[in-house]
Design an enzyme around this catalytic site. Structure first.
Site, PDB file in Angstrom:
ATOM      1  N   LYS A   1       0.868  -1.179   0.000  1.00  0.00           N
ATOM      2  CA  LYS A   1       0.000   0.000   0.000  1.00  0.00           C
ATOM      3  C   LYS A   1       0.898   1.220   0.000  1.00  0.00           C
ATOM      4  O   LYS A   1       2.016   1.189   0.521  1.00  0.00           O
ATOM      5  CB  LYS A   1      -0.884   0.012   1.253  1.00  0.00           C
TER       6      LYS A   1
HETATM    7  P1  NAD Z   1     -12.976   7.321  -3.377  1.00  0.00           P
HETATM    8  O1  NAD Z   1     -12.007   8.372  -3.051  1.00  0.00           O
HETATM    9  O2  NAD Z   1     -13.394   7.103  -4.781  1.00  0.00           O
HETATM   10  O3  NAD Z   1     -14.320   7.539  -2.527  1.00  0.00           O
HETATM   11  C1  NAD Z   1     -14.330   7.721  -1.144  1.00  0.00           C
HETATM   12  C2  NAD Z   1     -15.695   8.234  -0.722  1.00  0.00           C
HETATM   13  O4  NAD Z   1     -15.722   8.345   0.704  1.00  0.00           O
HETATM   14  C3  NAD Z   1     -16.041   9.611  -1.261  1.00  0.00           C
HETATM   15  O5  NAD Z   1     -17.409   9.668  -1.573  1.00  0.00           O
HETATM   16  C4  NAD Z   1     -15.730  10.525  -0.084  1.00  0.00           C
HETATM   17  O6  NAD Z   1     -16.494  11.729  -0.120  1.00  0.00           O
HETATM   18  C5  NAD Z   1     -16.159   9.641   1.052  1.00  0.00           C
HETATM   19  N1  NAD Z   1     -15.572  10.012   2.330  1.00  0.00           N
HETATM   20  C6  NAD Z   1     -14.325  10.457   2.597  1.00  0.00           C
HETATM   21  N2  NAD Z   1     -14.198  10.755   3.891  1.00  0.00           N
HETATM   22  C7  NAD Z   1     -15.382  10.477   4.469  1.00  0.00           C
HETATM   23  C8  NAD Z   1     -15.885  10.583   5.782  1.00  0.00           C
HETATM   24  N3  NAD Z   1     -15.125  11.056   6.778  1.00  0.00           N
HETATM   25  N4  NAD Z   1     -17.162  10.203   6.013  1.00  0.00           N
HETATM   26  C9  NAD Z   1     -17.927   9.754   5.011  1.00  0.00           C
HETATM   27  N5  NAD Z   1     -17.521   9.638   3.740  1.00  0.00           N
HETATM   28  C10 NAD Z   1     -16.261   9.989   3.480  1.00  0.00           C
HETATM   29  O7  NAD Z   1     -12.358   5.979  -2.750  1.00  0.00           O
HETATM   30  P2  NAD Z   1     -12.696   4.476  -3.119  1.00  0.00           P
HETATM   31  O8  NAD Z   1     -11.706   3.997  -4.102  1.00  0.00           O
HETATM   32  O9  NAD Z   1     -14.144   4.347  -3.394  1.00  0.00           O
HETATM   33  O10 NAD Z   1     -12.339   3.732  -1.744  1.00  0.00           O
HETATM   34  C11 NAD Z   1     -13.261   3.648  -0.671  1.00  0.00           C
HETATM   35  C12 NAD Z   1     -12.829   2.539   0.288  1.00  0.00           C
HETATM   36  O11 NAD Z   1     -12.769   1.301  -0.428  1.00  0.00           O
HETATM   37  C13 NAD Z   1     -11.453   2.713   0.912  1.00  0.00           C
HETATM   38  O12 NAD Z   1     -11.478   2.157   2.217  1.00  0.00           O
HETATM   39  C14 NAD Z   1     -10.558   1.871   0.029  1.00  0.00           C
HETATM   40  O13 NAD Z   1      -9.399   1.445   0.698  1.00  0.00           O
HETATM   41  C15 NAD Z   1     -11.489   0.718  -0.250  1.00  0.00           C
HETATM   42  N6  NAD Z   1     -11.140  -0.043  -1.451  1.00  0.00           N
HETATM   43  C16 NAD Z   1     -11.080   0.553  -2.677  1.00  0.00           C
HETATM   44  C17 NAD Z   1     -10.791  -0.217  -3.789  1.00  0.00           C
HETATM   45  C18 NAD Z   1     -10.796   0.360  -5.172  1.00  0.00           C
HETATM   46  O14 NAD Z   1     -10.735  -0.406  -6.131  1.00  0.00           O
HETATM   47  N7  NAD Z   1     -10.892   1.656  -5.352  1.00  0.00           N
HETATM   48  C19 NAD Z   1     -10.516  -1.596  -3.657  1.00  0.00           C
HETATM   49  C20 NAD Z   1     -10.602  -2.172  -2.394  1.00  0.00           C
HETATM   50  C21 NAD Z   1     -10.922  -1.394  -1.300  1.00  0.00           C
END
Ligand code: NAD
Length: 408
Positions: A97
């Site tokens: 990461k």
């Molecule tokens: P992203 O940046 O596209 O979206 C994150 C979302 O969370 C946004 O809508 C943001 O406004 C919201 N957010 C941020 N802070 C917040 C808070 N304090 N309270 C409520 N909402 C909040 O990110 P993503 O890629 O969708 O990732 C989201 C989660 O999924 C993370 O934990 C990431 O590690 C996990 N994840 C992502 C992927 C991927 O393929 N992108 C894969 C596995 C896991």
């Protein structure tokens, strides 16, 4: 949290102390200083990190996060979870990461590009298609991956698409990568409803975080027939017990860039969303959202952990006393992202690309196997799905270390 979870599984598997450290310690941890020119002419230095947890099964693989709370410890925990996730789903990777401590919302596009290029440059001695491959995570997207791929390729002198995954399809990205995590979450929720004898078409869902993962999860669950009653992002949440019209929301989002303030719903806070009465609760934003403070108040039937580490070990202990809640643990629930990242890497290495049907079909097959194996172990050993998923992942890495032996 990651170490606590590891220790509890290691206790159950009776892993001796001599082996535990080998499994737990990250192999490489890098911290870099990233000076960039700001648009106002000043220079600012940002902190960047990359942790590669283990190299036993192949190159390392994991996301790159841009968020103000990024620390080396957070990145190390996320790298460890990636290791167990890859092993659980049978991918030939160790976990990694990375992150930059910054608020991407406060940086212009030009500043983001300079920061990304500088980070890539600083990481060049530690990355490569056979060494460590990055992907998008919180705060990063296809564009960021495109800049990384370009920076690395400029350094090498030729185009190297396999250095990152989650890049634009035009640059060698895989169709279905952007949707993979959310699609996988919805697939597993569907499987969980089957297992529990629930009807997904009559179910309600609340999703915290409407970014890549949360939005695709919501759209996919709606396609399966579920009613989406609450959504949120960093600016706030919305609730409509009759269901949120996602088409209308899309038009609103295009203009406002947030779900907060959507007129055909009531405003709610992120904390309230987590405690709503619903069938499916999907935390898809940050870690540590379900804690000892709200674990007893959660009112869902399925907790689908789309985010990494949304439930603290203290909350997990409380939820263990609430067997009515079925948890799809994060390392299984959000594995769709790294699975299709693996497909993207394979396609790039061969320069031979698959269509969306092939990608989705292969994705669901791998998720199905991981889901079935996790559930089977959970029933056999009478342990939680989280313990089962972690046990499978940790045991496989442990076994691989054993057969490789210790060098020299
Ligand atoms: P992203 O940046 O596209 O979206 C994150 C979302 O969370 C946004 O809508 C943001 O406004 C919201 N957010 C941020 N802070 C917040 C808070 N304090 N309270 C409520 N909402 C909040 O990110 P993503 O890629 O969708 O990732 C989201 C989660 O999924 C993370 O934990 C990431 O590690 C996990 N994840 C992502 C992927 C991927 O393929 N992108 C894969 C596995 C896991």
């Amino acid at each position: 949290m990651a170490c606590q979870q590891f220790d509890s599984v290691a206790d159950r598997l009776q892993i001796p102390a001599s082996e535990r450290d080998r499994l737990k310690y990250p192999k490489r941890s890098m911290t870099v200083a990233l000076p960039i020119h700001r648009d106002d002419g000043t220079t600012q230095v940002f902190a960047g990190y990359r942790v590669q947890h283990h190299l036993t099964l192949g190159p390392t693989k994991g996301g790159l996060r841009y968020h103000p709370d990024v620390t080396l410890g957070e990145v190390a925990a996320l790298a460890m979870w990636m290791s167990w996730k890859c092993a659980l789903t049978g991918l030939p990777y160790g976990g990694a990461k990375g992150g930059i401590t910054c608020d991407p919302r406060k940086l212009s596009l030009g500043e983001l590009e300079r920061l990304t290029r500088r980070y890539t440059q600083e990481m060049i001695p530690f990355i490569g298609p056979q060494v460590d491959i990055m992907a998008p995570d919180l705060g990063t997207n296809e564009q960021v991956m495109g800049w990384m791929m370009d920076s690395y390729s400029m350094h090498m002198g030729y185009t190297v698409p396999s250095i990152v995954t989650g890049k634009p399809v035009l640059l060698g990205g895989s169709v279905g990568r952007r949707e993979a995590t959310g699609r996988g979450v919805a697939y597993l929720v569907n499987r969980a409803t089957d297992t529990l004898g629930m009807d997904l078409q009559k179910s309600t869902a609340a999703v915290q975080g409407f970014g890549n993962v949360g939005s695709v999860t919501a759209y996919s669950l709606a396609k399966y027939g579920a009613k989406i009653i609450a959504l949120s992002d960093v600016y706030g949440g919305i609730y409509n017990k009759k269901g949120i019209d996602l088409r209308k929301l899309e038009t609103f989002l295009a203009e406002k860039n947030t779900v907060a303030g959507f007129p055909e719903a009531e405003p709610i806070t992120n904390d309230q969303l987590l405690e709503l009465s619903c069938d499916i609760l999907v935390p898809a934003a940050l870690e540590r959202q379900i804690t000892e403070k709200n674990a007893a108040k959660i009112q869902c039937r399925i907790l689908a952990e789309a985010a990494n580490g949304p439930t603290t070990p203290e909350a997990d202990a409380i939820l263990a006393q609430r067997p009515e809640i079925f948890i799809i643990p994060d390392i299984l629930c959000n594995a769709g992202g790294v699975i299709v990242s693996y497909f993207e890497w394979v396609q790039d290495l061969q320069s031979f690309f698959w269509n969306e049907t092939e990608v989705v079909d292969k994705l669901f097959r791998i998720l199905e196997t991981a889901f079935t194996q996790t559930l089977a172990l959970s029933h056999k050993e009478k342990i939680s799905p989280r313990q089962a998923a972690l046990s499978l992942g940790i045991s496989r890495v442990r076994e691989a270390k054993k057969v490789r032996g210790l060098f020299p």
